[in-house]
Design a protein around this motif. Structure first.
Motif, PDB file in Angstrom:
ATOM      1  N   SER A  78      58.597  42.284  47.072  1.00  0.00           N
ATOM      2  CA  SER A  78      58.319  43.718  46.951  1.00  0.00           C
ATOM      3  C   SER A  78      59.537  44.341  46.295  1.00  0.00           C
ATOM      4  O   SER A  78      60.624  43.743  46.297  1.00  0.00           O
ATOM      5  CB  SER A  78      58.069  44.381  48.314  1.00  0.00           C
ATOM      6  N   THR A  80      60.901  46.962  47.507  1.00  0.00           N
ATOM      7  CA  THR A  80      61.731  47.296  48.670  1.00  0.00           C
ATOM      8  C   THR A  80      62.684  46.135  48.938  1.00  0.00           C
ATOM      9  O   THR A  80      63.891  46.334  49.139  1.00  0.00           O
ATOM     10  CB  THR A  80      60.830  47.567  49.896  1.00  0.00           C
ATOM     11  N   LEU A  83      65.392  46.133  46.309  1.00  0.00           N
ATOM     12  CA  LEU A  83      66.465  47.109  46.548  1.00  0.00           C
ATOM     13  C   LEU A  83      67.438  46.591  47.607  1.00  0.00           C
ATOM     14  O   LEU A  83      68.655  46.726  47.460  1.00  0.00           O
ATOM     15  CB  LEU A  83      65.864  48.450  46.985  1.00  0.00           C
ATOM     16  N   THR A 104      62.802  60.623  45.972  1.00  0.00           N
ATOM     17  CA  THR A 104      62.403  59.253  45.696  1.00  0.00           C
ATOM     18  C   THR A 104      61.601  58.735  46.876  1.00  0.00           C
ATOM     19  O   THR A 104      61.438  59.415  47.885  1.00  0.00           O
ATOM     20  CB  THR A 104      63.643  58.370  45.449  1.00  0.00           C
ATOM     21  N   MET A 105      61.132  57.512  46.745  1.00  0.00           N
ATOM     22  CA  MET A 105      60.451  56.862  47.850  1.00  0.00           C
ATOM     23  C   MET A 105      61.527  56.403  48.852  1.00  0.00           C
ATOM     24  O   MET A 105      62.637  56.068  48.448  1.00  0.00           O
ATOM     25  CB  MET A 105      59.670  55.682  47.259  1.00  0.00           C
ATOM     26  N   THR A 108      64.441  53.511  48.625  1.00  0.00           N
ATOM     27  CA  THR A 108      65.618  53.621  47.758  1.00  0.00           C
ATOM     28  C   THR A 108      66.870  53.826  48.620  1.00  0.00           C
ATOM     29  O   THR A 108      67.928  53.255  48.356  1.00  0.00           O
ATOM     30  CB  THR A 108      65.472  54.820  46.788  1.00  0.00           C
ATOM     31  N   ILE A 152      62.655  58.619  38.350  1.00  0.00           N
ATOM     32  CA  ILE A 152      61.473  59.059  39.079  1.00  0.00           C
ATOM     33  C   ILE A 152      60.384  59.615  38.164  1.00  0.00           C
ATOM     34  O   ILE A 152      60.693  60.221  37.134  1.00  0.00           O
ATOM     35  CB  ILE A 152      61.883  60.074  40.188  1.00  0.00           C
ATOM     36  N   ASP A 176      66.649  52.170  40.524  1.00  0.00           N
ATOM     37  CA  ASP A 176      65.299  52.005  41.065  1.00  0.00           C
ATOM     38  C   ASP A 176      64.330  52.521  40.006  1.00  0.00           C
ATOM     39  O   ASP A 176      64.092  53.726  39.884  1.00  0.00           O
ATOM     40  CB  ASP A 176      65.167  52.793  42.371  1.00  0.00           C
ATOM     41  N   ALA A 178      61.134  51.657  39.748  1.00  0.00           N
ATOM     42  CA  ALA A 178      59.778  51.347  40.218  1.00  0.00           C
ATOM     43  C   ALA A 178      58.710  52.106  39.452  1.00  0.00           C
ATOM     44  O   ALA A 178      57.643  51.568  39.172  1.00  0.00           O
ATOM     45  CB  ALA A 178      59.667  51.673  41.710  1.00  0.00           C
ATOM     46  N   SER A 200      58.830  47.853  40.612  1.00  0.00           N
ATOM     47  CA  SER A 200      57.866  47.510  41.664  1.00  0.00           C
ATOM     48  C   SER A 200      56.602  46.952  41.027  1.00  0.00           C
ATOM     49  O   SER A 200      56.189  47.391  39.952  1.00  0.00           O
ATOM     50  CB  SER A 200      57.507  48.755  42.479  1.00  0.00           C
ATOM     51  N   LEU A 201      56.004  45.999  41.709  1.00  0.00           N
ATOM     52  CA  LEU A 201      54.711  45.466  41.267  1.00  0.00           C
ATOM     53  C   LEU A 201      53.662  45.705  42.339  1.00  0.00           C
ATOM     54  O   LEU A 201      52.753  44.913  42.517  1.00  0.00           O
ATOM     55  CB  LEU A 201      54.848  43.963  40.973  1.00  0.00           C
ATOM     56  N   ASN A 202      53.837  46.796  43.101  1.00  0.00           N
ATOM     57  CA  ASN A 202      52.819  47.056  44.124  1.00  0.00           C
ATOM     58  C   ASN A 202      51.561  47.641  43.478  1.00  0.00           C
ATOM     59  O   ASN A 202      51.565  48.113  42.339  1.00  0.00           O
ATOM     60  CB  ASN A 202      53.381  47.874  45.294  1.00  0.00           C
ATOM     61  N   LYS A 205      51.329  50.848  41.112  1.00  0.00           N
ATOM     62  CA  LYS A 205      52.196  51.081  39.968  1.00  0.00           C
ATOM     63  C   LYS A 205      51.502  50.757  38.631  1.00  0.00           C
ATOM     64  O   LYS A 205      50.389  50.246  38.625  1.00  0.00           O
ATOM     65  CB  LYS A 205      53.486  50.273  40.141  1.00  0.00           C
ATOM     66  N   GLY A 212      54.960  43.060  45.064  1.00  0.00           N
ATOM     67  CA  GLY A 212      55.940  42.301  44.293  1.00  0.00           C
ATOM     68  C   GLY A 212      56.961  43.206  43.639  1.00  0.00           C
ATOM     69  O   GLY A 212      56.833  44.439  43.669  1.00  0.00           O
TER      70      GLY A 212
HETATM   71  C1  LIG Z   1      56.979  52.080  44.822  1.00  0.00           C
HETATM   72  C2  LIG Z   1      58.399  52.451  44.943  1.00  0.00           C
HETATM   73  C3  LIG Z   1      59.320  51.703  45.707  1.00  0.00           C
HETATM   74  C4  LIG Z   1      58.916  50.568  46.596  1.00  0.00           C
HETATM   75  O1  LIG Z   1      58.297  49.534  45.933  1.00  0.00           O
HETATM   76  P1  LIG Z   1      57.448  48.439  46.760  1.00  0.00           P
HETATM   77  O2  LIG Z   1      57.155  47.394  45.750  1.00  0.00           O
HETATM   78  O3  LIG Z   1      56.227  49.137  47.274  1.00  0.00           O
HETATM   79  O4  LIG Z   1      58.295  47.934  47.871  1.00  0.00           O
HETATM   80  C5  LIG Z   1      60.639  52.087  45.682  1.00  0.00           C
HETATM   81  N1  LIG Z   1      61.059  53.140  44.983  1.00  0.00           N
HETATM   82  C6  LIG Z   1      60.222  53.906  44.261  1.00  0.00           C
HETATM   83  C7  LIG Z   1      60.755  55.060  43.494  1.00  0.00           C
HETATM   84  C8  LIG Z   1      58.859  53.604  44.236  1.00  0.00           C
HETATM   85  O5  LIG Z   1      58.020  54.373  43.538  1.00  0.00           O
END
Ligand SMILES: *Cc1c(COP(=O)(O)O)cnc(C)c1O
Length: 423
Positions: A78, A80, A83, A104-105, A108, A152, A176, A178, A200-202, A205, A212
């Motif tokens: 992930s 996460t 990071l 941010t999420m 971070t 962001i 970050d 993502a 991020s590969l969740n 995204k 991922g």
């Molecule tokens: C999605 C996201 C994350 C976390 O990514 P995951 O792959 O879901 O763990 C971290 N930071 C930001 C800014 C994100 O948008």
């Protein structure tokens, strides 16, 4: 013009939007081939030829390194995890201060706490929503060791300024990215301008493998430490002959072969997926740009925006209507909106200074050399935006065609035409 849907009129958007789905038959075939091979993961958590994973992991990492133009790409399960690995890899110590954005999420900033280091929140730039270099500068203390920026919504932070500032103060920088894979900063990919960055590969995204992440770096030492933290560092360092064993507390952050096979296909589509988000955003701007009291996204001339979220600022004083009222009206018309984003520093964990256990660890420890404030007021721009004026449209939620964009535009125009009735 029709009555507002909020007051019983017909909604501007009649047809539900198609869900955003970047996957196709290529991913199905790639995943199927891995399943048929029987090898869903080939990682071994020891100093061994499979320490770096199986064929798809390695192929995906080579493809990502080539794509983003970096020396090393390291996949993780992930972003996460990515990071957490990044903060450990840059050699952060307990009590070190790490400057981070509140916009941010949460992960971070949480990544910093995982190493018992202390997040220090600096305010954002009013136009790009990214960490402001001058706000960073004001937060630097003798205990600062690193900066974590977030690109962001899809636009890079001001990386040359931030890297120069970091160099002056001897700080490491983590990016970050993502939400901004494929975004450009002065011709370089966002995420690749820091000491270590990644994507991020969740599922939510631009491109995804379910879950991922990919780390990117040009630094050989950081890359090795990322690989170690990803895969049970503590049992590997002796066999590998690793001298610097600080933060060599390992995890299992390994990404599987199926995900990597999907990732290889997804990466090939990134350029087109980004280009189509950009086209959608430009078409939205053509309509919203004419509305008073509404500010469309600011894209800096040295950057490109990949629009994970399309950010909007409302001038609620000029409009004489609250953001919530406007969002209520838009939602009634069928537009799905974000009414706010994030103020991470205001989460209960920071307000109560309770991360590990009940006694205030790590903030109450002797390795924390000074009191850090998380009180409301420390990031006035981020707070005012979140409380009052920000709203956003998620462009990786729906796959919007031209007619959908037109319908969204119609909804905004309708709400703006009736704005007096919302007062
Ligand atoms: C999605 C996201 C994350 C976390 O990514 P995951 O792959 O879901 O763990 C971290 N930071 C930001 C800014 C994100 O948008």
């Amino acid at each position: 013009m029709d009555e507002l849907a909020l007051f019983g009129g017909p909604p501007a958007i009649q047809k539900p939007f198609r869900k955003y789905n970047p996957l196709g038959p290529e991913e199905v075939e790639a995943a199927k081939a891995v399943i048929e091979s029987g090898v869903l993961s080939q990682f071994i958590g020891a100093w061994h030829e499979d320490f770096l994973g199986g064929p798809k992991v390695r192929e995906f990492e080579r493809a990502a390194a080539t794509y983003f133009g970096v020396k090393h790409a390291v996949t993780v399960n992930s972003w996460t995890s990515g990071l957490v690995a990044a903060i450990g890899a840059i050699g952060i110590e307990p009590g070190d201060e790490v400057i981070v954005t509140p916009w941010t999420m949460s992960a971070t900033a949480t990544a910093i706490l995982h190493w018992n280091a202390i997040p220090v929140f600096a305010d954002i730039d009013p136009d790009t929503y990214n960490l402001s270099p001058s706000a960073i500068e004001r937060c630097i203390s003798p205990h600062t060791r690193a900066i974590v920026v977030a690109d962001i919504f899809g636009q890079s932070a001001d990386m040359d300024e931030i890297m120069a500032l970091a160099a002056r103060h001897g700080l490491k920088v983590v990016s970050d990215t993502a939400q901004a894979p494929g975004a450009l900063y002065k011709g370089r990919y966002a995420g690749t301008c820091a000491h270590v960055g990644g994507y991020s590969l969740n599922y939510h995204k631009h491109i995804h493998t379910g879950e991922g992440g990919i780390l990117v770096t040009d630094d050989d030492d950081i890359a090795e430490r990322l690989q170690l933290i990803r895969n049970h560092a503590e049992v590997v360092v002796a066999g590998k002959g690793v001298k610097n064993i600080s933060n060599m507390i390992g995890f299992n952050f390994r990404l599987g072969e199926i995900e990597c096979a999907i990732g290889i296909e997804q990466l090939k589509k990134l350029k087109d997926l980004v280009a189509s988000r950009q086209r959608i955003a430009e078409n939205i701007t053509k309509i919203l740009g004419d509305l008073p009291g509404l500010k469309t996204p600011v894209v800096m001339p040295d950057r490109s925006h990949v629009y994970y979220i399309y950010p909007i600022q409302l001038d609620i004083v000029a409009l004489g209507v609250s953001r919530d009222r406007i969002c209520d009206a838009l939602e009634a018309e069928g537009v799905s909106v974000y009414r706010r984003y994030q103020n991470i520093h205001l989460l209960p964990m920071y307000q109560k200074k309770l991360a590990y256990g009940n006694e205030g660890f790590p903030w109450n420890q002797p390795f924390c050399k000074r009191e850090i404030s998380y009180k409301k007021g420390i990031c006035p721009i981020a707070e005012a935006y979140n409380d009052l004026t920000f709203m956003g449209l998620g462009l990786c939620v729906h796959d919007l065609g031209d007619a959908d964009v037109e319908a969204i535009g119609k909804a905004f125009v309708k709400v703006w035409a009736h704005i007096g009735r919302l007062r």
